[in-house]
Motif scaffolding. Structure first.
Motif, PDB file in Angstrom:
ATOM      1  N   LEU A 255     133.670  23.632 -21.092  1.00  0.00           N
ATOM      2  CA  LEU A 255     133.915  23.355 -22.355  1.00  0.00           C
ATOM      3  C   LEU A 255     134.992  22.826 -22.246  1.00  0.00           C
ATOM      4  N   ASN A 256     134.815  21.719 -22.164  1.00  0.00           N
ATOM      5  CA  ASN A 256     135.959  20.400 -22.006  1.00  0.00           C
ATOM      6  C   ASN A 256     136.666  19.179 -22.469  1.00  0.00           C
ATOM      7  N   LEU A 257     137.168  19.954 -24.116  1.00  0.00           N
ATOM      8  CA  LEU A 257     137.376  19.134 -24.788  1.00  0.00           C
ATOM      9  C   LEU A 257     137.981  20.126 -25.251  1.00  0.00           C
TER      10      LEU A 257
ATOM     11  N   GLN B 175     131.918  21.234 -25.763  1.00  0.00           N
ATOM     12  CA  GLN B 175     131.455  21.314 -24.784  1.00  0.00           C
ATOM     13  C   GLN B 175     130.632  19.777 -24.626  1.00  0.00           C
ATOM     14  N   VAL B 176     131.336  19.207 -24.571  1.00  0.00           N
ATOM     15  CA  VAL B 176     130.892  17.349 -24.201  1.00  0.00           C
ATOM     16  C   VAL B 176     130.292  16.691 -23.275  1.00  0.00           C
ATOM     17  N   PRO B 177     128.716  16.302 -23.432  1.00  0.00           N
ATOM     18  CA  PRO B 177     128.360  15.299 -22.198  1.00  0.00           C
ATOM     19  C   PRO B 177     129.219  14.636 -21.844  1.00  0.00           C
ATOM     20  N   THR B 178     129.768  14.603 -20.384  1.00  0.00           N
ATOM     21  CA  THR B 178     130.345  14.007 -19.824  1.00  0.00           C
ATOM     22  C   THR B 178     130.433  12.260 -20.034  1.00  0.00           C
ATOM     23  N   ASP B 179     129.207  11.276 -20.539  1.00  0.00           N
ATOM     24  CA  ASP B 179     129.631   9.779 -20.789  1.00  0.00           C
ATOM     25  C   ASP B 179     129.797   9.975 -22.211  1.00  0.00           C
TER      26      ASP B 179
ATOM     27  N   GLY C 106     128.284  14.944 -33.778  1.00  0.00           N
ATOM     28  CA  GLY C 106     126.998  15.560 -33.312  1.00  0.00           C
ATOM     29  C   GLY C 106     127.715  16.649 -32.405  1.00  0.00           C
ATOM     30  N   VAL C 107     128.530  17.644 -32.254  1.00  0.00           N
ATOM     31  CA  VAL C 107     128.861  18.650 -31.073  1.00  0.00           C
ATOM     32  C   VAL C 107     129.420  19.752 -31.650  1.00  0.00           C
ATOM     33  N   ALA C 108     129.086  20.371 -31.430  1.00  0.00           N
ATOM     34  CA  ALA C 108     129.672  21.794 -32.190  1.00  0.00           C
ATOM     35  C   ALA C 108     131.439  22.460 -31.675  1.00  0.00           C
TER      36      ALA C 108
END
Length: 328
Positions: free
Chosen positions: A102-104, A73-77, A128-130
């Motif tokens: 969950l976009n990626l 789940q990655v911040p859009t920016d 820095g993303v789980a």
């Protein structure tokens, strides 16, 4: 690149069962009234035009090597930044943006589970993303072919088991040698054999065994489906009770629009789904129509469901069997 009728015919016929003979392009060209060199030239042109990525093996996950699907789940920016980091990992074979929190979504395939786990850990630390790992627990259909005008291949439901596979230390070397595709030359298996210091007969016989055992689920053209009009790529997922999963999956696997069907673990609370189907269609309405048919066939109306369309493909390649490092 717009494919010619000859190119479409060759792709359609040879997504499966590419000849395992000394001069395969002689056999392949007969259906199009081409000689071997003319046929090779057509395949080279299709590869340059990105209609096909390679001619080679599609390998059942976790037979020779290890693999898993993973999602973040990655911040859009930050999506493009994180996607670039993921794609640079050598063992990442597919990397897609999908329409979901969950976009990626990406696939990691390597020589063993430790290499796969190390890649996911590296991605998490660098981004820095789980990530959640969703390894395949059961395969029900692993076709991934795209009928382009000819008759659809018959499906019998369950995927062929790889239980009769007798491992050979040469198999990984052969798969590594063709992971980017067969050489587009008159005698491709001879070229692979020379590279590995093996006899051509050994290369062909080991590939025949891998196909017969179900380790190689498909040997032939690997197409760029979006370049052939299949632009609505949907991952449809359901939360099916464990006791009903085999029956529902068998029904789904027989549907002609389903190219992949498999069981993966739930990851509560973020991911409650366990049955995955890939539906490739030429438009969203066609994809939704196919998914509606699946729901009617299996009476899934009361089950939790989601449809994740692909938005962008950041990376797509075959599984990595070589031990080399570096992005592809």
């Amino acid at each position: 690149m717009t494919p010619t009728p000859t190119e479409l015919s060759l792709i359609d016929r040879w997504q499966h069962d590419f000849p395992l003979v000394e001069k395969p392009f002689t056999v392949v060209g007969r259906s199009a009234a081409l000689d071997a060199q003319e046929t090779i030239d057509v395949f080279r042109r299709m590869q340059r035009g990105d209609l096909i990525s390679r001619i080679g093996a599609v390998v059942r996950p976790n037979t020779v090597g290890a693999s898993t699907l993973a999602a973040m789940q990655v911040p859009t920016d930050r999506l493009e930044e994180v996607a670039a980091i993921v794609s640079r990992e050598a063992l990442v074979t597919h990397n897609y943006e999908r329409e979901h929190d969950l976009n990626l979504w990406f696939v990691v395939a390597g020589i063993d589970p430790y290499a796969v786990a190390a890649t996911i850990q590296s991605i998490e630390e660098r981004c820095g993303v789980a990530a959640i790992a969703l390894p395949m627990l059961q395969a029900y259909h692993l076709g991934l072919g795209f009928p382009l005008g000819g008759p659809r291949r018959q499906k019998n439901g369950a995927a062929t088991s790889a239980g009769e596979y007798h491992p050979d230390p040469r198999d990984r070397s052969i798969l590594a040698a063709i992971e980017n595709g067969l050489p587009l030359v008159e005698q491709p298996y001879h070229a692979v054999a020379d590279r590995l210091a093996l006899d051509q007969a050994v290369v062909i016989s080991r590939l025949e065994h891998l196909v017969a055992a179900g380790v190689v689920t498909r040997f032939g053209c690997v197409v760029r489906h979006d370049k052939l009009g299949f632009r609505a790529n949907a991952m449809a997922v359901w939360d099916i009770p464990d006791e009903a999963i085999d029956g529902v999956a068998a029904t789904f696997a027989r549907h002609p629009a389903v190219t992949l069907c498999y069981l993966r673990p739930r990851r509560l609370p973020l991911w409650p789904y366990n049955l995955f189907c890939m539906v490739h269609a030429k438009s969203r309405p066609d994809a939704y129509a196919a998914i509606d048919e699946l729901n009617l066939l299996a009476d899934t109306g009361l089950k939790r469901q989601a449809v994740l369309f692909s938005k962008r493909c950041f990376k797509q390649r075959g599984a990595v069997f070589s031990r080399g490092e570096g992005a592809n």
